[in-house]
Design a protein around this motif. Structure first.
Motif, PDB file in Angstrom:
ATOM      1  N   ILE A 474     139.867  13.021  56.220  1.00  0.00           N
ATOM      2  CA  ILE A 474     139.161  12.546  57.423  1.00  0.00           C
ATOM      3  C   ILE A 474     137.682  12.352  57.116  1.00  0.00           C
ATOM      4  CG2 ILE A 474     138.467  13.128  59.772  1.00  0.00           C
ATOM      5  CD1 ILE A 474     141.081  14.713  60.054  1.00  0.00           C
ATOM      6  N   ASN A 475     137.088  13.335  56.474  1.00  0.00           N
ATOM      7  CA  ASN A 475     135.649  13.284  56.192  1.00  0.00           C
ATOM      8  C   ASN A 475     135.293  12.137  55.249  1.00  0.00           C
ATOM      9  OD1 ASN A 475     133.275  16.058  55.735  1.00  0.00           O
ATOM     10  ND2 ASN A 475     132.969  13.965  56.372  1.00  0.00           N
ATOM     11  N   SER A 476     136.256  11.765  54.371  1.00  0.00           N
ATOM     12  CA  SER A 476     135.994  10.646  53.461  1.00  0.00           C
ATOM     13  C   SER A 476     135.908   9.330  54.214  1.00  0.00           C
ATOM     14  CB  SER A 476     137.085  10.566  52.397  1.00  0.00           C
ATOM     15  OG  SER A 476     138.332  10.149  52.954  1.00  0.00           O
ATOM     16  N   LEU A 477     136.596   9.243  55.345  1.00  0.00           N
ATOM     17  CA  LEU A 477     136.550   8.033  56.164  1.00  0.00           C
ATOM     18  C   LEU A 477     135.412   8.066  57.163  1.00  0.00           C
ATOM     19  CD1 LEU A 477     140.377   7.546  56.888  1.00  0.00           C
ATOM     20  CD2 LEU A 477     138.972   6.322  55.227  1.00  0.00           C
ATOM     21  N   TYR A 478     135.085   9.238  57.654  1.00  0.00           N
ATOM     22  CA  TYR A 478     134.049   9.394  58.679  1.00  0.00           C
ATOM     23  C   TYR A 478     132.872  10.151  58.053  1.00  0.00           C
ATOM     24  CZ  TYR A 478     137.544   7.858  62.027  1.00  0.00           C
ATOM     25  OH  TYR A 478     138.482   7.122  62.703  1.00  0.00           O
ATOM     26  N   THR A 479     131.990   9.393  57.440  1.00  0.00           N
ATOM     27  CA  THR A 479     130.919   9.988  56.633  1.00  0.00           C
ATOM     28  C   THR A 479     129.720  10.445  57.457  1.00  0.00           C
ATOM     29  OG1 THR A 479     130.042   7.772  56.228  1.00  0.00           O
ATOM     30  CG2 THR A 479     131.569   8.676  54.597  1.00  0.00           C
ATOM     31  N   VAL A 480     129.790  10.309  58.787  1.00  0.00           N
ATOM     32  CA  VAL A 480     128.676  10.777  59.613  1.00  0.00           C
ATOM     33  C   VAL A 480     128.680  12.298  59.757  1.00  0.00           C
ATOM     34  CG1 VAL A 480     128.551   8.630  60.918  1.00  0.00           C
ATOM     35  CG2 VAL A 480     129.989  10.502  61.760  1.00  0.00           C
ATOM     36  N   TYR A 481     129.708  12.942  59.190  1.00  0.00           N
ATOM     37  CA  TYR A 481     129.808  14.401  59.307  1.00  0.00           C
ATOM     38  C   TYR A 481     129.474  15.071  57.977  1.00  0.00           C
ATOM     39  CZ  TYR A 481     132.294  13.004  63.497  1.00  0.00           C
ATOM     40  OH  TYR A 481     132.626  12.414  64.684  1.00  0.00           O
ATOM     41  N   ASP A 482     128.716  16.140  58.089  1.00  0.00           N
ATOM     42  CA  ASP A 482     128.392  16.918  56.894  1.00  0.00           C
ATOM     43  C   ASP A 482     129.568  17.814  56.510  1.00  0.00           C
ATOM     44  OD1 ASP A 482     126.469  17.973  54.897  1.00  0.00           O
ATOM     45  OD2 ASP A 482     126.736  19.833  56.048  1.00  0.00           O
ATOM     46  N   ASN A 483     130.315  18.234  57.524  1.00  0.00           N
ATOM     47  CA  ASN A 483     131.437  19.153  57.256  1.00  0.00           C
ATOM     48  C   ASN A 483     132.361  19.169  58.460  1.00  0.00           C
ATOM     49  OD1 ASN A 483     132.940  21.026  55.811  1.00  0.00           O
ATOM     50  ND2 ASN A 483     131.758  22.794  56.558  1.00  0.00           N
ATOM     51  N   LEU A 484     133.653  19.426  58.194  1.00  0.00           N
ATOM     52  CA  LEU A 484     134.656  19.627  59.242  1.00  0.00           C
ATOM     53  C   LEU A 484     135.259  21.011  59.011  1.00  0.00           C
ATOM     54  CD1 LEU A 484     136.555  16.188  59.085  1.00  0.00           C
ATOM     55  CD2 LEU A 484     134.487  16.748  60.339  1.00  0.00           C
ATOM     56  N   ILE A 485     135.435  21.742  60.089  1.00  0.00           N
ATOM     57  CA  ILE A 485     135.876  23.141  59.974  1.00  0.00           C
ATOM     58  C   ILE A 485     137.054  23.374  60.909  1.00  0.00           C
ATOM     59  CG2 ILE A 485     135.193  25.561  60.252  1.00  0.00           C
ATOM     60  CD1 ILE A 485     132.268  24.609  59.966  1.00  0.00           C
ATOM     61  N   VAL A 486     138.087  23.994  60.394  1.00  0.00           N
ATOM     62  CA  VAL A 486     139.189  24.463  61.230  1.00  0.00           C
ATOM     63  C   VAL A 486     139.138  25.991  61.237  1.00  0.00           C
ATOM     64  CG1 VAL A 486     141.701  24.723  61.403  1.00  0.00           C
ATOM     65  CG2 VAL A 486     140.697  22.481  60.937  1.00  0.00           C
ATOM     66  N   PHE A 487     139.240  26.574  62.430  1.00  0.00           N
ATOM     67  CA  PHE A 487     139.208  28.042  62.551  1.00  0.00           C
ATOM     68  C   PHE A 487     140.354  28.484  63.464  1.00  0.00           C
ATOM     69  CE2 PHE A 487     136.245  26.088  65.505  1.00  0.00           C
ATOM     70  CZ  PHE A 487     136.539  26.664  66.733  1.00  0.00           C
ATOM     71  N   ASP A 488     140.741  29.739  63.299  1.00  0.00           N
ATOM     72  CA  ASP A 488     141.850  30.238  64.111  1.00  0.00           C
ATOM     73  C   ASP A 488     141.343  30.727  65.456  1.00  0.00           C
ATOM     74  OD1 ASP A 488     140.712  32.735  63.715  1.00  0.00           O
ATOM     75  OD2 ASP A 488     142.267  33.471  62.352  1.00  0.00           O
ATOM     76  N   ARG A 489     142.283  31.307  66.254  1.00  0.00           N
ATOM     77  CA  ARG A 489     141.926  31.703  67.621  1.00  0.00           C
ATOM     78  C   ARG A 489     140.874  32.805  67.657  1.00  0.00           C
ATOM     79  NH1 ARG A 489     147.129  33.666  66.944  1.00  0.00           N
ATOM     80  NH2 ARG A 489     148.032  32.017  68.197  1.00  0.00           N
ATOM     81  N   LYS A 490     140.734  33.555  66.546  1.00  0.00           N
ATOM     82  CA  LYS A 490     139.731  34.616  66.498  1.00  0.00           C
ATOM     83  C   LYS A 490     138.377  34.125  65.989  1.00  0.00           C
ATOM     84  CE  LYS A 490     143.226  38.184  65.614  1.00  0.00           C
ATOM     85  NZ  LYS A 490     143.706  39.212  64.644  1.00  0.00           N
ATOM     86  N   GLY A 491     138.346  32.891  65.513  1.00  0.00           N
ATOM     87  CA  GLY A 491     137.097  32.335  65.003  1.00  0.00           C
ATOM     88  C   GLY A 491     136.974  32.410  63.506  1.00  0.00           C
ATOM     89  N   GLU A 492     138.042  32.845  62.805  1.00  0.00           N
ATOM     90  CA  GLU A 492     137.977  32.915  61.350  1.00  0.00           C
ATOM     91  C   GLU A 492     138.179  31.516  60.757  1.00  0.00           C
ATOM     92  OE1 GLU A 492     140.458  34.776  57.565  1.00  0.00           O
ATOM     93  OE2 GLU A 492     140.593  35.755  59.533  1.00  0.00           O
ATOM     94  N   VAL A 493     137.309  31.157  59.792  1.00  0.00           N
ATOM     95  CA  VAL A 493     137.365  29.838  59.181  1.00  0.00           C
ATOM     96  C   VAL A 493     138.583  29.754  58.265  1.00  0.00           C
ATOM     97  CG1 VAL A 493     136.212  28.189  57.668  1.00  0.00           C
ATOM     98  CG2 VAL A 493     134.876  29.527  59.312  1.00  0.00           C
ATOM     99  N   MET A 494     139.426  28.730  58.535  1.00  0.00           N
ATOM    100  CA  MET A 494     140.644  28.516  57.748  1.00  0.00           C
ATOM    101  C   MET A 494     140.437  27.469  56.653  1.00  0.00           C
ATOM    102  SD  MET A 494     143.122  30.481  59.003  1.00  0.00           S
ATOM    103  CE  MET A 494     141.860  31.751  59.062  1.00  0.00           C
ATOM    104  N   ALA A 495     139.653  26.442  56.955  1.00  0.00           N
ATOM    105  CA  ALA A 495     139.492  25.357  55.988  1.00  0.00           C
ATOM    106  C   ALA A 495     138.221  24.585  56.310  1.00  0.00           C
ATOM    107  CB  ALA A 495     140.700  24.422  56.010  1.00  0.00           C
ATOM    108  N   VAL A 496     137.656  23.985  55.258  1.00  0.00           N
ATOM    109  CA  VAL A 496     136.477  23.133  55.416  1.00  0.00           C
ATOM    110  C   VAL A 496     136.707  21.845  54.620  1.00  0.00           C
ATOM    111  CG1 VAL A 496     134.861  25.042  55.756  1.00  0.00           C
ATOM    112  CG2 VAL A 496     135.288  24.180  53.439  1.00  0.00           C
ATOM    113  N   SER A 497     135.979  20.791  54.983  1.00  0.00           N
ATOM    114  CA  SER A 497     136.116  19.521  54.261  1.00  0.00           C
ATOM    115  C   SER A 497     135.122  19.404  53.119  1.00  0.00           C
ATOM    116  CB  SER A 497     135.920  18.346  55.224  1.00  0.00           C
ATOM    117  OG  SER A 497     134.586  18.328  55.723  1.00  0.00           O
TER     118      SER A 497
END
Length: 861
Positions: A474-497
């Motif tokens: 996604i980030n490779s197509l949408y370069t206006v973002y420095d980073n994309l982050i997915v986190f779980d329900r507790k707020g723990e970071v699961m993955a970054v772009s």
């Protein structure tokens, strides 16, 4: 582009200019009558040179004023034409990214694969319907979403009433054969008896391995709705301007006023000229055409934006609303700026004053001649005529000054309007950009893999890798973002772009917006952080958009996605795109732009002095602006005057509207330099020391039995006079020769009628060693009884009034028993107006005393 001359037909519509021209013509008729009367009466006043000079300078000012009047309207049209095409183009650029990304959607792929294998069921139909609905809810710029199979059968469309696309539509084959990132086509369709227009983006849907084409996806852009939005923001109800969009065949495909400029007609265009005249349906229009500048390599469909206004309404706009709220003292200063006005324009008032000074000399000499050589009856008529000549000169000078003031204010108002326009363009660009960010985060939160993987009791490393791969794609197509982050329900970071932020994986997000994300109640909800420093953006300022990721059943929140806007370069790019441009379409040197939030903190700036996050105190009034309100003013910063346009953002579509819970007032400010304060002040100070015209006809008193005439003049600010019978005339300084070892107030020798006479610098004698004038004159004085003839330098000529003996008090009446300053008297002319009277003999005695005592410099008191 090169400025075009003002044609006579066009100039006929310049009401303000023509009003001035009418006043000038009236005065020319007055000059004609006065010249004839002066010739018949023998007043001794020559006016031909003055009339010619006034006529030349008047025509010059009228020409400049006509050109600037035209430029003002053309600049307004240019701004609107520019905004029509460039705002649309930026919007369409986002669409080109959308279609490419949506065509890789796994849900769409699975649907097509099931359809090809004849495995479609009701649940598949429901899921695709849900997917399309959710997409349109986020990206409200689309009116329809259509899916074809590989043979061209229309499988599903979101709006079943649409007839733009149909089975075996040509766009299906185009998309399958295209090697471009997208196919872009504009279509017109009859719907319910009216013409429907749609801009369609198509892309082939391929299998995951990319080897097979499964079908074609189409997004139908709300073309009419978008153009209506642009037109409504651009053209106010009282504005006669018409905005049009033309296709590559120069046919009108959108019009802000289809009753005047209907759809489908072909119009004249000219992208090479600053403006041009076009005739349509028996009416003439002033027009400006703009082609797109392109955006990040995207040039669009080859369309043109055009703004046009009926000739009869093109030049009726007043500049008063632009300049009335500007501080008058500051406005007067800016109108003396060499940065925005040529030296020839700045010198026009001085030239007019010099012409009037020359006329004053002629009238003054005429009065002297009448006083000394004409009988009383003829003298009274001639002096009245000379007074009227002087009055007419003053009227002409005043009209010229008014025209110049109108000219100056017109130029300043154009710069204020430009700043205001670019401020509006800035907030339009910003809100349209951030609208897409709010859409993106909500759409990506619906990604099937995120929803399923986060719903598991534990997310293993392989699941995290899968999520990271999706984020990177996604980030490779949408370069206006420095980073994309997915986190779980507790707020723990699961993955970054972005691999630079791998250290965040496994850490806990504690920012306040994380908690707000968990409170979102629907798939339409999203949250935005404050514009603040964050470790998620290298400890610099940005906005973070976040949305909850819901379980596949839709009943619970299993986590969230955060997108870190790359604010520093993105806001900079927006601001650079709205830097004001000059007539040559080049950025105005010294101009700068800013985004400032409601707390008066800088979001972005093109000026190094205004750092991101710092307080902006230069214009606190912008804090009071409500959404969509504007402000224009002249500000001083770092010794420079600036035309400032400010506009508070007003959102785009539902983004930051009444239907949106998100509110964030940002104001764009555009600063255009008007001139350096010190240079302007120096110029004004120098001009203030130049004395031109001091005539005050209200001080001319009527003659009486015991009255006599006095010729008056000014030396610096001192008003002085001498009996008219001792004055021969006023002449120009052109042959002065200095004398060595003479008294400081002996200016030199000057030739007068084959004689050489000494000239006294009366200013130095009076203790005014420094005074300036562009038109210094010599008054020739002669006392035949004392065999005296000399000249005195004067700054300006005054009236030649009659004074009675009761008005004159000799100086020795103030110094009883003293013979102090014989020949000096004071005449009380009116309240707070005193005239110092001198005699030729007293002046000459000062010269003789100076010869006897060359080192002594005595002041005449």
């Amino acid at each position: 582009m090169h400025p075009q001359p003002v044609t006579e037909d066009l100039a006929n519509h310049f009401k303000k200019v023509n009003d001035f021209r009418s006043h000038i013509y009236q005065l020319q008729h007055a000059w004609d009558s006065l010249a004839l009367m002066a010739q018949l009466s023998g007043t001794g006043s020559e006016m031909e040179e003055t009339r010619g000079a006034f006529n030349t300078i008047s025509n010059d000012v009228l020409r400049h004023l006509s050109q600037e009047t035209l430029h003002k309207t053309a600049a307004q049209l240019s701004s609107k034409a520019f905004e029509i095409i460039n705002l649309l183009l930026r919007n369409l650029f986002e669409r080109t990214a959308d279609i490419g990304f949506f065509a890789t959607d796994n849900d769409v792929r699975e649907y097509l694969e099931n359809q090809a294998a004849d495995r479609l069921d009701a649940e598949d139909q429901h899921n695709l319907e849900f997917r399309f609905q959710e997409y349109q809810k986020k990206y409200t710029v689309y009116e329809n979403i259509v899916l074809f199979d590989v043979q061209g059968h229309l499988l599903h469309q979101l709006d079943e009433t649409q007839t733009t696309l149909f089975h075996y539509h040509p766009i299906v084959e185009l998309a399958q054969q295209s090697t471009e990132p997208y196919v872009e086509r504009f279509y017109e369709t009859e719907m319910n008896g009216s013409l429907h227009k749609s801009l369609v983006y198509a892309h082939a849907v391929r299998s995951k391995d990319g080897n097979r084409i499964l079908g074609v996806l189409c997004l139908c852009f709300k073309f009419v709705n978008e153009l209506d939005t642009i037109f409504s923001n651009l053209i106010q109800p009282h504005d006669w301007t018409i905005g049009v969009l033309l296709d590559e065949k120069r046919q009108v495909i959108a019009s802000s006023d289809p009753y005047q400029i209907p759809l489908g007609i072909k119009l004249c265009v000219d992208t090479e000229q600053d403006w041009f005249i076009s005739r349509f349906s028996g009416r003439e229009y002033l027009c400006v055409t703009k082609q797109s500048e392109g955006y990040q390599g995207y040039l669009g469909p080859g369309w043109l934006g055009q703004a046009m206004i009926p000739i009869e309404h093109a030049f009726n706009q007043s500049i008063r609303e632009m300049v009335n709220n500007i501080d008058e003292a500051i406005l007067r200063k800016v109108m003396r700026s060499p940065l925005i006005f040529s030296e020839s324009l700045l010198n026009i008032p001085k030239q007019a004053a010099n012409i009037q000074s020359k006329l004053n000399q002629s009238v003054w000499n005429g009065n002297i001649w009448q006083s000394n050589y004409v009988n009383t009856q003829q003298k009274n008529f001639s002096k009245s005529l000379l007074s009227e000549i002087s009055h007419t000169g003053h009227k002409t000078q005043k009209i010229i000054e008014n025209m110049v003031s109108e000219l100056y204010q017109t130029v300043v108002s154009v710069m204020l309007e430009n700043s205001s326009f670019y401020a509006q363009l800035a907030v339009e660009i910003m809100d349209r950009n951030l609208y897409e960010r709010a859409n993106d985060v909500r759409w990506w939160a619906l990604t099937h893999a995120f929803r399923s993987l986060l719903a598991t009791p534990t997310v293993d490393p392989e699941d995290k890798r899968k999520m990271a791969d999706i984020l990177r794609y996604i980030n490779s197509l949408y370069t206006v973002y420095d980073n994309l982050i997915v986190f779980d329900r507790k707020g723990e970071v699961m993955a970054v772009s972005n691999s630079q932020y791998e250290h965040l994986v496994g850490t806990q997000l504690t920012q306040e917006w994380v908690g707000r994300t968990r409170s979102c109640s629907s798939t339409q909800d999203y949250v935005v952080s404050q514009f603040e420093q964050t470790p998620l953006y290298n400890d610099t300022h940005t906005y973070i958009y976040a949305a909850p990721i819901r379980h596949l059943d839709g009943n619970s929140i299993v986590g969230g996605i955060a997108i870190v806007f790359d604010s520093t370069p993105q806001f900079q790019a927006m601001l650079r795109d709205v830097i004001p441009r000059d007539k040559a379409d080049a950025p105005v040197n010294g101009s700068f732009t800013l985004f400032v939030n409601e707390q008066l903190r800088v979001i972005s700036s093109t000026h190094p002095d205004f750092a991101i996050g710092e307080s902006f105190d230069l214009m606190p009034a912008i804090a009071k602006l409500k959404e969509s309100e504007q402000l224009f003013d002249i500000a001083i910063y770092q010794n420079t005057y600036y035309a400032v346009g400010a506009r508070a953002a007003y959102g785009y579509r539902e983004f930051k509207s009444e239907q949106d819970n998100y509110r964030n007032k940002v104001t764009a400010l555009i600063f255009t330099p008007l001139g350096r304060e010190d240079e302007i002040n120096q110029r004004i100070e120098a001009e203030a020391q130049v004395i031109h015209n001091k005539f005050n006809p209200s001080l001319l008193l009527q003659s009486g039995d015991d009255s006599q005439e006095f010729a008056t003049f000014y030396v610096g600010d001192s008003w002085m006079g001498i009996e008219a019978r001792f004055v021969r005339e006023a002449i120009d300084e052109d042959q002065l020769r200095t004398l060595p070892e003479s008294a400081p107030f002996i200016a030199g020798m000057h030739t007068y009628r084959d004689q050489v006479i000494p000239v006294i610098d009366l200013a130095r004698m009076l203790g005014h060693p420094h005074y300036f004038t562009d038109y210094r004159q010599i008054v020739v004085i002669e006392d035949k009884s004392a065999s005296l003839k000399f000249g005195i330098f004067v700054s300006a000529l005054g009236e030649i009034p009659y004074l009675s003996g009761q008005q004159i008090q000799p100086m020795n009446t103030f110094f009883k028993g003293a013979s102090h300053n014989p020949g000096i008297a004071i005449a009380n002319i009116a309240q707070n107006t005193m005239l110092t009277l001198i005699t030729a003999q007293s002046l000459w005695e000062k010269v003789l005393n100076a010869r006897a005592q060359p080192q002594a410099e005595q002041a005449l008191v």
